[in-house]
Motif scaffolding. Sequence first.
Motif, PDB file in Angstrom:
ATOM      1  N   LEU A 157      18.208  43.001  42.904  1.00  0.00           N
ATOM      2  CA  LEU A 157      18.997  43.422  44.063  1.00  0.00           C
ATOM      3  C   LEU A 157      19.233  44.922  44.056  1.00  0.00           C
ATOM      4  CD1 LEU A 157      21.585  40.537  44.200  1.00  0.00           C
ATOM      5  CD2 LEU A 157      19.534  40.890  45.552  1.00  0.00           C
ATOM      6  N   TYR A 158      19.453  45.459  42.869  1.00  0.00           N
ATOM      7  CA  TYR A 158      19.696  46.906  42.782  1.00  0.00           C
ATOM      8  C   TYR A 158      18.441  47.676  43.195  1.00  0.00           C
ATOM      9  CZ  TYR A 158      24.377  46.735  40.907  1.00  0.00           C
ATOM     10  OH  TYR A 158      25.707  46.561  40.780  1.00  0.00           O
ATOM     11  N   LEU A 159      17.294  47.114  42.815  1.00  0.00           N
ATOM     12  CA  LEU A 159      16.031  47.778  43.215  1.00  0.00           C
ATOM     13  C   LEU A 159      15.878  47.760  44.738  1.00  0.00           C
ATOM     14  CD1 LEU A 159      13.493  46.569  40.506  1.00  0.00           C
ATOM     15  CD2 LEU A 159      14.384  48.878  40.855  1.00  0.00           C
ATOM     16  N   LEU A 160      16.202  46.601  45.353  1.00  0.00           N
ATOM     17  CA  LEU A 160      16.127  46.513  46.820  1.00  0.00           C
ATOM     18  C   LEU A 160      17.042  47.538  47.465  1.00  0.00           C
ATOM     19  CD1 LEU A 160      16.117  42.718  47.805  1.00  0.00           C
ATOM     20  CD2 LEU A 160      14.196  44.271  47.586  1.00  0.00           C
ATOM     21  N   MET A 161      18.280  47.579  46.947  1.00  0.00           N
ATOM     22  CA  MET A 161      19.264  48.501  47.518  1.00  0.00           C
ATOM     23  C   MET A 161      18.802  49.943  47.351  1.00  0.00           C
ATOM     24  SD  MET A 161      21.734  46.806  48.860  1.00  0.00           S
ATOM     25  CE  MET A 161      23.090  47.936  48.987  1.00  0.00           C
ATOM     26  N   PRO A 193      29.925  48.212  48.993  1.00  0.00           N
ATOM     27  CA  PRO A 193      29.625  47.020  48.190  1.00  0.00           C
ATOM     28  C   PRO A 193      28.879  47.361  46.904  1.00  0.00           C
ATOM     29  CG  PRO A 193      28.289  47.069  50.186  1.00  0.00           C
ATOM     30  CD  PRO A 193      29.277  48.170  50.303  1.00  0.00           C
ATOM     31  N   TRP A 194      28.087  48.413  46.972  1.00  0.00           N
ATOM     32  CA  TRP A 194      27.323  48.780  45.789  1.00  0.00           C
ATOM     33  C   TRP A 194      28.251  49.290  44.678  1.00  0.00           C
ATOM     34  CZ3 TRP A 194      22.382  52.348  45.969  1.00  0.00           C
ATOM     35  CH2 TRP A 194      21.506  51.930  44.978  1.00  0.00           C
ATOM     36  N   ILE A 195      29.138  50.196  45.075  1.00  0.00           N
ATOM     37  CA  ILE A 195      30.081  50.745  44.080  1.00  0.00           C
ATOM     38  C   ILE A 195      30.924  49.616  43.494  1.00  0.00           C
ATOM     39  CG2 ILE A 195      32.116  52.236  43.811  1.00  0.00           C
ATOM     40  CD1 ILE A 195      30.825  54.019  46.029  1.00  0.00           C
ATOM     41  N   ALA A 196      31.393  48.715  44.406  1.00  0.00           N
ATOM     42  CA  ALA A 196      32.236  47.609  43.947  1.00  0.00           C
ATOM     43  C   ALA A 196      31.468  46.732  42.963  1.00  0.00           C
ATOM     44  CB  ALA A 196      32.689  46.783  45.151  1.00  0.00           C
ATOM     45  N   VAL A 198      28.833  47.532  41.084  1.00  0.00           N
ATOM     46  CA  VAL A 198      28.601  48.206  39.802  1.00  0.00           C
ATOM     47  C   VAL A 198      29.860  48.090  38.932  1.00  0.00           C
ATOM     48  CG1 VAL A 198      28.199  50.448  38.705  1.00  0.00           C
ATOM     49  CG2 VAL A 198      26.859  49.789  40.702  1.00  0.00           C
ATOM     50  N   GLY A 199      31.028  48.303  39.589  1.00  0.00           N
ATOM     51  CA  GLY A 199      32.300  48.194  38.855  1.00  0.00           C
ATOM     52  C   GLY A 199      32.489  46.805  38.285  1.00  0.00           C
ATOM     53  N   TYR A 200      32.118  45.756  39.068  1.00  0.00           N
ATOM     54  CA  TYR A 200      32.328  44.373  38.634  1.00  0.00           C
ATOM     55  C   TYR A 200      31.387  44.003  37.496  1.00  0.00           C
ATOM     56  CZ  TYR A 200      32.817  39.317  38.856  1.00  0.00           C
ATOM     57  OH  TYR A 200      33.029  38.002  38.537  1.00  0.00           O
ATOM     58  N   ILE A 201      30.103  44.370  37.668  1.00  0.00           N
ATOM     59  CA  ILE A 201      29.110  43.986  36.666  1.00  0.00           C
ATOM     60  C   ILE A 201      29.386  44.678  35.325  1.00  0.00           C
ATOM     61  CG2 ILE A 201      26.672  44.313  36.053  1.00  0.00           C
ATOM     62  CD1 ILE A 201      25.901  43.312  38.706  1.00  0.00           C
ATOM     63  N   THR A 202      29.842  45.939  35.413  1.00  0.00           N
ATOM     64  CA  THR A 202      30.122  46.656  34.175  1.00  0.00           C
ATOM     65  C   THR A 202      31.512  46.310  33.631  1.00  0.00           C
ATOM     66  OG1 THR A 202      30.924  48.513  35.469  1.00  0.00           O
ATOM     67  CG2 THR A 202      28.636  48.607  34.761  1.00  0.00           C
ATOM     68  N   GLN A 203      32.160  45.349  34.313  1.00  0.00           N
ATOM     69  CA  GLN A 203      33.466  44.834  33.892  1.00  0.00           C
ATOM     70  C   GLN A 203      34.525  45.920  33.833  1.00  0.00           C
ATOM     71  OE1 GLN A 203      33.043  42.414  30.382  1.00  0.00           O
ATOM     72  NE2 GLN A 203      31.456  41.154  31.333  1.00  0.00           N
ATOM     73  N   THR A 204      34.379  46.916  34.749  1.00  0.00           N
ATOM     74  CA  THR A 204      35.393  47.960  34.783  1.00  0.00           C
ATOM     75  C   THR A 204      36.339  47.785  35.963  1.00  0.00           C
ATOM     76  OG1 THR A 204      33.833  49.331  35.991  1.00  0.00           O
ATOM     77  CG2 THR A 204      34.015  49.751  33.642  1.00  0.00           C
ATOM     78  N   TRP A 205      35.948  46.897  36.899  1.00  0.00           N
ATOM     79  CA  TRP A 205      36.802  46.771  38.094  1.00  0.00           C
ATOM     80  C   TRP A 205      36.772  45.360  38.636  1.00  0.00           C
ATOM     81  CZ3 TRP A 205      35.635  48.624  43.681  1.00  0.00           C
ATOM     82  CH2 TRP A 205      36.794  48.564  44.462  1.00  0.00           C
ATOM     83  N   THR A 206      37.965  44.782  38.813  1.00  0.00           N
ATOM     84  CA  THR A 206      38.094  43.524  39.564  1.00  0.00           C
ATOM     85  C   THR A 206      39.194  43.743  40.596  1.00  0.00           C
ATOM     86  OG1 THR A 206      39.689  42.677  37.968  1.00  0.00           O
ATOM     87  CG2 THR A 206      37.390  41.995  37.683  1.00  0.00           C
ATOM     88  N   LEU A 207      39.164  42.917  41.638  1.00  0.00           N
ATOM     89  CA  LEU A 207      40.199  43.019  42.672  1.00  0.00           C
ATOM     90  C   LEU A 207      40.817  41.632  42.795  1.00  0.00           C
ATOM     91  CD1 LEU A 207      41.222  45.181  44.686  1.00  0.00           C
ATOM     92  CD2 LEU A 207      39.608  44.230  46.354  1.00  0.00           C
ATOM     93  N   PHE A 208      42.124  41.545  42.599  1.00  0.00           N
ATOM     94  CA  PHE A 208      42.821  40.234  42.586  1.00  0.00           C
ATOM     95  C   PHE A 208      42.137  39.312  41.572  1.00  0.00           C
ATOM     96  CE2 PHE A 208      42.716  41.653  47.132  1.00  0.00           C
ATOM     97  CZ  PHE A 208      43.998  42.165  47.177  1.00  0.00           C
ATOM     98  N   ASP A 209      41.764  39.861  40.413  1.00  0.00           N
ATOM     99  CA  ASP A 209      41.055  39.114  39.363  1.00  0.00           C
ATOM    100  C   ASP A 209      39.701  38.583  39.845  1.00  0.00           C
ATOM    101  OD1 ASP A 209      43.059  39.543  37.585  1.00  0.00           O
ATOM    102  OD2 ASP A 209      44.060  37.606  37.993  1.00  0.00           O
ATOM    103  N   PHE A 210      39.146  39.177  40.859  1.00  0.00           N
ATOM    104  CA  PHE A 210      37.938  38.621  41.495  1.00  0.00           C
ATOM    105  C   PHE A 210      36.902  39.731  41.689  1.00  0.00           C
ATOM    106  CE2 PHE A 210      35.660  36.471  45.033  1.00  0.00           C
ATOM    107  CZ  PHE A 210      35.567  35.195  44.501  1.00  0.00           C
ATOM    108  N   ASP A 211      35.660  39.315  41.946  1.00  0.00           N
ATOM    109  CA  ASP A 211      34.566  40.267  42.248  1.00  0.00           C
ATOM    110  C   ASP A 211      34.946  41.082  43.499  1.00  0.00           C
ATOM    111  OD1 ASP A 211      32.266  41.591  42.914  1.00  0.00           O
ATOM    112  OD2 ASP A 211      31.010  39.804  43.144  1.00  0.00           O
ATOM    113  N   PRO A 212      35.017  42.423  43.403  1.00  0.00           N
ATOM    114  CA  PRO A 212      35.424  43.200  44.591  1.00  0.00           C
ATOM    115  C   PRO A 212      34.338  43.335  45.654  1.00  0.00           C
ATOM    116  CG  PRO A 212      34.991  44.659  42.736  1.00  0.00           C
ATOM    117  CD  PRO A 212      34.791  43.272  42.225  1.00  0.00           C
TER     118      PRO A 212
END
Length: 535
Positions: A157-161, A193-196, A198-212
């Motif tokens: 997906l990252y390659l597509l993006m 969505p991309w920034i969000a 990257v944050g989720y996959i690298t486990q540096t960012w969640t929103l409401f304990d969920f994938d942002p």
Amino acid sequence: MSSAWLWQAPSFMLLSGSMLMLLLALWISLRPAFAGRAAFVGMQLTLAWWCGMAALEYATTWPELKADLARWTWPAIVLGPTFWLLFALRYLYGHGAPLGWRGHALAWSMPLLIGVLAVTDSLHHGLYRSYMPIRAGVDSQLHYFAGPVFYFGALYLYLLMLGALTLMLLSLSRCARVYRKQYLGFVLASLPPWIANVGYITQTWTLFDFDPTPFALTFTCLIFAWLIRHGQLFDLIPVARTLLLDALPDPVLVLDRRRRIVEANPAARRWLGDEPVGRPLDDWHWLAEGLAMHERDVLHHDDHAFEISRQPLGTPARSAGELVLLRDVSHRIRTEQTLSSAMIVLEAQLEANQQLQEQLHEAAIRDPLTGSYNRRFLAEIAPRELSHAARTGQPLALALIDFDHFKRLNDSDGHAAGDAALVAFARGWQSHGRADDYCFRYGGEEWLLLLSGCNAAQAAERVDALRQAFAREPIGTQRRTLTFSAGIAVFPADGGDLAGLTAAADAALYHAKATGRNRVVTAAAPPTTCNETDA
Ligand SMILES: Nc1nc2c(ncn2[C@@H]2O[C@H](COP(=O)(O)OP(=O)(O)OP(=O)(O)O)[C@@H](O)[C@H]2O)c(=O)[nH]1
């Protein structure tokens, strides 16, 4: 057993986002068509699916159901960026984006594979190796331990993006000012969505304990809505550009700096074959040679003729390529050629007609036996000569000539000898007449001369010289000689018109005959006689 659903604000936010995307898809479907519309609508539908599934996943209190819903989100996760890249290709490169059936197979096979692996994850756990609640309590979200399918899918997906982003940045750097805002909007819309993610996959960012990511997709949707409303996205200009290019009967190409084809309208594709985009122009020698010609020159290819016009793209300092328009002028050139051949034939026919007319006129004004002018031409020319003489004040002499005892010649030597005498007179006149004199065969053996600029004495002298020369001419097989008598009248003294002059000359001729023949008599009273030696 606790209730399966616990509806909280994040779920409603995600549901609202999903609804927004559905509405956007509907709105776009109802608007005028543009290149890439189907891919854009497809993308909005898959993102709506993603957000809807995320809303349900967030709301359910059953961990197993959460995990299943997360797995069923994956088909949308892989389809979304696929549609996004397809849209970028179609929108930025027109209907003729470089995507043949192979491209389509490639584009759809991977989402299909990842989607199938995701929904069958409970069998192989390649997507999520395991999961566990983040905290105690029914409202806890899950922490997923990613498996190889997850990382493979994410990488794809990252390659597509990245591909879509590169296309957009390239277009942004080359595009005309009018599209810049739109392309910048695309880049901005794809970033949240991309920034969000990257944050989720690298486990540096969640929103409401969920994938942002699904939350960020709502921002993307809002940016699109704003661009459509205020930035004229998918609006008149790009739509018109695509429709115009597609409808143009003339081939249009866009070449990049390295003379590779980056856009070709359907008319150009008819000439260049299936997939010209991405290939160097030099693959088509005839076209490459055509571009080396001068602006107004015509390029001929396959029975067709093209006028080439080229428009540089970019700035004078930094060229981005050029727009090439091949105007098919075959029909015009063929029409011109047909017209010019028709003109040549017509001109030849006109010339032939003119020649025929001249021949007919010549035949009509000449005596067939001697080639001298006849009385018809006398009637045509006399008024002109008389008015010229009247205008210039120059005299004009008219001489009437009649062979002497012509009947005798006919009777003794035959009609052929008589004819030979007539021909001999006409020939003899050739060496005596001047350029502006006329000699007419007036009757059987009667002749009429018009001598411009001659008074009576000058005319008498010239006709007498003719008489003397003719009298020496041997005629017929018997080589007999013949004489003539002549009467002369002069305009305006002896007559003001042809009839008056002829009557006066005829009277003088009668006098010449009566006084012994073989002489020239002028009409001036009393008639003056030249040389009175009868034959
Ligand atoms: N061979 C020939 N004879 C012609 C032609 N036209 C007229 N004639 C002849 O010309 C002759 C004219 O004769 P006349 O009018 O009697 O005059 P003439 O014999 O010349 O006598 P004068 O005029 O009095 O000297 C006739 O015999 C006509 O047949 C012609 O085209 N060819």
